[in-house]
Design a protein around this motif. Sequence first.
Motif, PDB file in Angstrom:
ATOM      1  N   GLY A   1       0.815  -1.210   0.000  1.00 24.84           N
ATOM      2  CA  GLY A   1       0.000   0.000   0.000  1.00 24.84           C
ATOM      3  C   GLY A   1       0.845   1.256   0.000  1.00 24.84           C
ATOM      4  N   LEU A   2       1.944   1.234   0.763  1.00 24.96           N
ATOM      5  CA  LEU A   2       2.866   2.362   0.773  1.00 24.96           C
ATOM      6  C   LEU A   2       3.517   2.522  -0.602  1.00 24.96           C
ATOM      7  CD1 LEU A   2       4.407   4.630   2.175  1.00 24.96           C
ATOM      8  CD2 LEU A   2       6.067   2.914   2.955  1.00 24.96           C
ATOM      9  N   GLY A   3       3.867   1.396  -1.231  1.00 26.19           N
ATOM     10  CA  GLY A   3       4.440   1.450  -2.572  1.00 26.19           C
ATOM     11  C   GLY A   3       3.483   2.089  -3.567  1.00 26.19           C
ATOM     12  N   ALA A   4       2.203   1.726  -3.471  1.00 23.40           N
ATOM     13  CA  ALA A   4       1.203   2.311  -4.375  1.00 23.40           C
ATOM     14  C   ALA A   4       1.082   3.815  -4.151  1.00 23.40           C
ATOM     15  CB  ALA A   4      -0.150   1.630  -4.182  1.00 23.40           C
ATOM     16  N   PHE A   5       1.090   4.231  -2.879  1.00 19.50           N
ATOM     17  CA  PHE A   5       1.016   5.668  -2.601  1.00 19.50           C
ATOM     18  C   PHE A   5       2.252   6.386  -3.134  1.00 19.50           C
ATOM     19  CE2 PHE A   5       2.016   9.315   0.154  1.00 19.50           C
ATOM     20  CZ  PHE A   5       0.960  10.126  -0.211  1.00 19.50           C
ATOM     21  N   GLU A   6       3.425   5.812  -2.916  1.00 18.82           N
ATOM     22  CA  GLU A   6       4.650   6.434  -3.452  1.00 18.82           C
ATOM     23  C   GLU A   6       4.588   6.545  -4.970  1.00 18.82           C
ATOM     24  OE1 GLU A   6       8.473   4.939  -2.351  1.00 18.82           O
ATOM     25  OE2 GLU A   6       8.024   5.030  -0.213  1.00 18.82           O
ATOM     26  N   ALA A   7       4.094   5.505  -5.625  1.00 23.74           N
ATOM     27  CA  ALA A   7       3.968   5.548  -7.091  1.00 23.74           C
ATOM     28  C   ALA A   7       3.023   6.672  -7.501  1.00 23.74           C
ATOM     29  CB  ALA A   7       3.495   4.202  -7.624  1.00 23.74           C
ATOM     30  N   LEU A   8       1.919   6.851  -6.773  1.00 20.11           N
ATOM     31  CA  LEU A   8       0.974   7.936  -7.064  1.00 20.11           C
ATOM     32  C   LEU A   8       1.664   9.298  -6.947  1.00 20.11           C
ATOM     33  CD1 LEU A   8      -1.996   8.861  -7.631  1.00 20.11           C
ATOM     34  CD2 LEU A   8      -2.273   8.926  -5.132  1.00 20.11           C
ATOM     35  N   THR A   9       2.541   9.439  -5.958  1.00 24.67           N
ATOM     36  CA  THR A   9       3.225  10.727  -5.800  1.00 24.67           C
ATOM     37  C   THR A   9       4.154  11.020  -6.971  1.00 24.67           C
ATOM     38  OG1 THR A   9       5.114   9.855  -4.534  1.00 24.67           O
ATOM     39  CG2 THR A   9       3.168  10.564  -3.270  1.00 24.67           C
ATOM     40  N   ASN A  10       4.530  10.000  -7.720  1.00 18.62           N
ATOM     41  CA  ASN A  10       5.420  10.189  -8.870  1.00 18.62           C
ATOM     42  C   ASN A  10       4.680  10.514 -10.169  1.00 18.62           C
ATOM     43  OD1 ASN A  10       7.856   9.841  -7.482  1.00 18.62           O
ATOM     44  ND2 ASN A  10       7.604   7.632  -7.518  1.00 18.62           N
ATOM     45  N   VAL A  11       3.362  10.596 -10.121  1.00 16.26           N
ATOM     46  CA  VAL A  11       2.582  11.033 -11.286  1.00 16.26           C
ATOM     47  C   VAL A  11       2.781  12.542 -11.424  1.00 16.26           C
ATOM     48  CG1 VAL A  11       0.260  11.327 -12.229  1.00 16.26           C
ATOM     49  CG2 VAL A  11       0.871   9.198 -11.057  1.00 16.26           C
ATOM     50  N   LYS A  12       3.140  12.966 -12.605  1.00 23.29           N
ATOM     51  CA  LYS A  12       3.420  14.387 -12.856  1.00 23.29           C
ATOM     52  C   LYS A  12       2.148  15.123 -13.278  1.00 23.29           C
ATOM     53  CE  LYS A  12       7.807  13.766 -12.215  1.00 23.29           C
ATOM     54  NZ  LYS A  12       8.152  13.644 -10.833  1.00 23.29           N
ATOM     55  N   VAL A  13       1.769  16.120 -12.481  1.00 24.61           N
ATOM     56  CA  VAL A  13       0.650  17.008 -12.793  1.00 24.61           C
ATOM     57  C   VAL A  13       1.093  18.437 -12.471  1.00 24.61           C
ATOM     58  CG1 VAL A  13      -1.178  15.298 -12.415  1.00 24.61           C
ATOM     59  CG2 VAL A  13      -0.381  16.683 -10.501  1.00 24.61           C
ATOM     60  N   GLU A  14       0.316  19.409 -12.946  1.00 20.47           N
ATOM     61  CA  GLU A  14       0.694  20.806 -12.720  1.00 20.47           C
ATOM     62  C   GLU A  14       0.662  21.184 -11.245  1.00 20.47           C
ATOM     63  OE1 GLU A  14      -1.053  23.821 -15.201  1.00 20.47           O
ATOM     64  OE2 GLU A  14      -1.031  22.478 -16.930  1.00 20.47           O
ATOM     65  N   GLN A  15      -0.375  20.747 -10.528  1.00 23.84           N
ATOM     66  CA  GLN A  15      -0.518  21.058  -9.113  1.00 23.84           C
ATOM     67  C   GLN A  15      -0.794  19.774  -8.363  1.00 23.84           C
ATOM     68  OE1 GLN A  15      -3.588  24.033  -8.678  1.00 23.84           O
ATOM     69  NE2 GLN A  15      -2.328  25.180  -7.266  1.00 23.84           N
ATOM     70  N   ASP A  16      -0.110  19.586  -7.240  1.00 18.82           N
ATOM     71  CA  ASP A  16      -0.346  18.384  -6.443  1.00 18.82           C
ATOM     72  C   ASP A  16      -1.457  18.627  -5.433  1.00 18.82           C
ATOM     73  OD1 ASP A  16       1.467  16.575  -7.559  1.00 18.82           O
ATOM     74  OD2 ASP A  16       3.125  17.323  -6.365  1.00 18.82           O
ATOM     75  N   ASN A  17      -2.632  18.065  -5.713  1.00 17.29           N
ATOM     76  CA  ASN A  17      -3.756  18.079  -4.782  1.00 17.29           C
ATOM     77  C   ASN A  17      -3.971  16.644  -4.329  1.00 17.29           C
ATOM     78  OD1 ASN A  17      -4.536  20.866  -5.027  1.00 17.29           O
ATOM     79  ND2 ASN A  17      -5.301  20.362  -7.061  1.00 17.29           N
ATOM     80  N   TYR A  18      -3.601  16.337  -3.076  1.00 15.72           N
ATOM     81  CA  TYR A  18      -3.712  14.974  -2.562  1.00 15.72           C
ATOM     82  C   TYR A  18      -4.929  14.823  -1.667  1.00 15.72           C
ATOM     83  CZ  TYR A  18       1.049  13.980  -4.071  1.00 15.72           C
ATOM     84  OH  TYR A  18       2.177  13.778  -4.821  1.00 15.72           O
ATOM     85  N   TYR A  19      -5.566  13.676  -1.805  1.00 11.48           N
ATOM     86  CA  TYR A  19      -6.690  13.318  -0.955  1.00 11.48           C
ATOM     87  C   TYR A  19      -6.529  11.858  -0.580  1.00 11.48           C
ATOM     88  CZ  TYR A  19      -8.643  17.586  -2.837  1.00 11.48           C
ATOM     89  OH  TYR A  19      -8.826  18.896  -3.204  1.00 11.48           O
ATOM     90  N   ALA A  20      -6.977  11.500   0.607  1.00 12.68           N
ATOM     91  CA  ALA A  20      -6.982  10.105   1.038  1.00 12.68           C
ATOM     92  C   ALA A  20      -8.381   9.785   1.517  1.00 12.68           C
ATOM     93  CB  ALA A  20      -5.979   9.878   2.160  1.00 12.68           C
TER      94      ALA A  20
END
Length: 136
Positions: free
Chosen positions: A67-86
């Motif tokens: 699960g941590l690996g999946a979250f880390e992979a999500l953080t590596n997606v490149k977008v203009e602005q990082d808006n995170y939600y859980a």
Amino acid sequence: MQINSELLTNVTASEETNKQILDILQLDHQGDIQFHVYHTLVDDKEIYCCLSGGIVENNEIVFTPVGLGAFEALTNVKVEQDNYYAEELKVENGSIQAQIEAVFNKVPAESKICFVGDMTGTLKSSISEIFPLALS
């Protein structure tokens, strides 16, 4: 609501996290690990999601190693602005699809959403209704 999800194959976790997961699973593998990270179109809104095993305790996410690996992979997606939600998904909170759609409705375009829960257990069949490649 029209939802289409595509598995992203060009993102992974850090080298360290990938190694830890392979060690835990006692697997010999070279290269990146594929995680459940999706590019999702909700009507015309682009959203990025990951499916992370774990639970929420005292308002903190306790991830499984994958699960941590999946979250880390999500953080590596490149977008203009990082808006995170859980969002923690639970069968006892009603329809999983309704829970996911409610999150999709409230977040802005290009958001990154980490769905947390028992992905290989209680959520396995429900989650695959929205993310067809998930855990099938």
